[in-house]
Structures are given as structure tokens and as C-alpha cells.
Design an enzyme around this catalytic site. Sequence first.
Site, mmCIF file in Angstrom:
data_model
loop_
_atom_site.group_PDB
_atom_site.id
_atom_site.type_symbol
_atom_site.label_atom_id
_atom_site.label_comp_id
_atom_site.label_asym_id
_atom_site.label_seq_id
_atom_site.Cartn_x
_atom_site.Cartn_y
_atom_site.Cartn_z
ATOM 1 N N HIS A 133 0.814 -1.230 0.000
ATOM 2 C CA HIS A 133 0.000 0.000 0.000
ATOM 3 C C HIS A 133 0.846 1.278 0.000
ATOM 4 O O HIS A 133 0.311 2.366 -0.205
ATOM 5 C CB HIS A 133 -0.921 0.049 1.224
ATOM 6 N N HIS A 171 -6.328 -7.528 0.457
ATOM 7 C CA HIS A 171 -6.503 -6.107 0.129
ATOM 8 C C HIS A 171 -5.904 -5.769 -1.242
ATOM 9 O O HIS A 171 -4.894 -6.359 -1.635
ATOM 10 C CB HIS A 171 -5.837 -5.234 1.202
ATOM 11 N N ASP A 252 -3.788 -12.821 4.759
ATOM 12 C CA ASP A 252 -4.993 -12.313 5.426
ATOM 13 C C ASP A 252 -6.285 -12.726 4.712
ATOM 14 O O ASP A 252 -7.378 -12.380 5.174
ATOM 15 C CB ASP A 252 -4.935 -10.786 5.641
HETATM 16 ZN ZN ZN Z 1 -3.918 -7.278 3.293
#
Ligand code: ZN
Length: 370
Positions: A133, A171, A252
Site C-alpha cells: 500500500h 486487500h 490475510d
Molecule cells: Zn492485506
Amino acid sequence: MLQRPLFIGSEIYRSSSYGGAHPLRVPRVSTVMDLSRALGWLPDAQYVTSPRAKPKALWAFHTPEYVSALARAERRGDVSAAERSQFHLGTHSNPVFGEMFRRPATGAGGVMLAGELLAHGGIVHVPGGGTHHGMPDRANGFCYLNDPVLAIKSLQHHGAGRVVYVDIDAHHPDGVEVGFRGDPLVRMISVHEEKRWPFTGALEEAAGGSAFNLPVPRGFNDSEMRMVLHELILPLIEYFAPEAIVLQCGSDAIEEDPLSRLSLSNNAHVEVVHALMGLAPRLLVLGGGGYNPWSVGRCWTRVWGVLNGFDAPEFMDARPERVLRGLSFEGNSRGRNPPEHWFRTLADQPNEGPVRNEIRTRIKVLRARS
Ligand SMILES: [Zn+2]
């Protein structure tokens, strides 16, 4: 050409924490190191201590102003209000902590070294690298720097022109997408949970042709991941014929992770890793998200095993079991009565299920683009 896979790690992960209430308070890389050694899977000859990247090396993606601000925040142990708003440092997600520059700079140094070590081909695993990110000029989503972008740039600098980046973290890798928007030499394939932070990565979002984004619904299972692997990821890799593959192997998306609602078992990660081996001369496997200390430690240790041709033992000996019994998960209900198999096995029970129509349809949309 590397004769055997290399593991790039560091002791910095053992004692550093983002803070008691932060998801990254749990040990991860040190668990993988301890577990792999206890299993006899990590001889000294395959272990490399990660160097810490010099600030200037980080300018390959990050602005000098931001890198200076990050190093200064660690030195001072504090940020000003202006720095907080400009660089997103000292927030709940990206807190000020003791190793807030050294730890990410170690992940970045490790992945950049991996690019160099892979100059003539081979396999490298850097579980501490995978902060997808991070933005050029600010921290974002627990990520102070962007390891995947720095890794790909290093691979390219050392001779790999065309790179495929596969990201199976829950994500969307918004920072990586920004890093290679419109770049004809990089293809990013991301599988991530829909309607989840950072809320980028829609099916239609192509980033100038460089990104293939597959948002998936809650409950995403092993059978669905297998279809994504065989109907999307592998054909795209074959078509693009990369000289290097970078896999961000965040854990995750596993059922028991506290930060997502996806339902993979670690068998899905193993299948992806296994399928990517041998498809390009260079394979770099990174870590990423993963916030349940048992799930992430067992998953990434299995990944390292697969890269070396080791199967997960059905039941573990006393030494690896002790490593897992030594973990705790303070402040989360999953840590209260951990199930026995988190201590005694590496492989999860498979979580097979129906493949939902929206996943089939979305795969078709992306295939039509290639
Ligand atoms: Zn993640």
C-alpha cells in the site's frame, strides 16, 4: 543462477511491534524463521540476513522529502501535526514506533537484494517484504514503504525486463498499481476482497492496461481460488511470458484472519506458489498481510517448504510444536482458546465449495481484455 532457494530474513521483526492495539503487534517473520529451523527446512546456507536500505536507494520510488520525514520521525519518536497530515505518519494505521524507519527499510533492503541475487535466475522468499500500500510520498495502510514496487524495479535493473506481479492478499495493492500505471513491461494481477479498504481495484480499473483486478466476494473458498489460478492467473502469465514473477503472498485471505472476510485455507496459497514455480526464470515470493499469528506463521512456513519441495508433516515434532505453542494473540478472541491443530499441524483443512457465478463472470471479463 541460484542453486537453491534463498530466504531473506532479519531479527528486527522478532522484537518490534507497531504497538499494543495495532494488528501488527503479532510476530510473523520470526515465527516463520523459528518454525522452518525447527523443521530442519532452513539451513544456514539458505538464509541471508536482510540489509537495511539506504535512504537514497528508496528514492527509486519514494520522494526524498518523504524518506527524510520517515527517518526523522524514528529519530525523534514523534511527528508534527503538519508531518502527520502531509505524510500520514503518526496515525492509527501508521503509528510512530521505535523501528518505524529501520523495519520497513529492512524489508525494502531485502527485496532489493533479492532482485540482485535473482539476476541469473532462481527463487527467493522474503516474508518480511510485501508492503503493497505504500505511496511515493506518504505512508498508507500499515505500509511506510512499498516493497513490491522496489522489488520489481530492482529485478528490472538486474536484467528482468518483463515482470508479472501476482497479489493474493485480501486487500488491493493500490500502491503497486500507482507504481506501474500504464507500464507496458509490468502486469499486475490482484485478487482481493470487494468492498474492503482501500476500496480501489474495481474490475473495470485497468490502470492504463497494466492491471488486472479481480474483486471477490466474502467467503471466497479454495475451489474458487483454484479456478482463478487456472482460468486467469496462469493464462495471463503464459500470454505475457515474463522474465520474473513476483508473488505477494499475504495470508490475510485465510479464514481465521481478523481483518478480512475471505475463507481460504493455506492449501490455496500452496497451490498458487506451486503453480507459479518454473513459469519464469526468476520467482520472488513476498509476504504481505496476515494478522492471526498462527495462520500467518503456518502459511508462510508452508510456502517456504513448497519452494524447497517439502511437504507439510501430518503432525509436527515437539520442537516446531513448541514454537506455535509459544505464540499468543492478546486482545483478540481467537487467542483465547486456539484450536489444537494450530499447534500441531502446518496444513489447514481444505475449504472447498461451490464456485459462484459472479466469479466466473468476472474472470471472463478480464480474460477478454488479454
Ligand atoms: Zn492485506
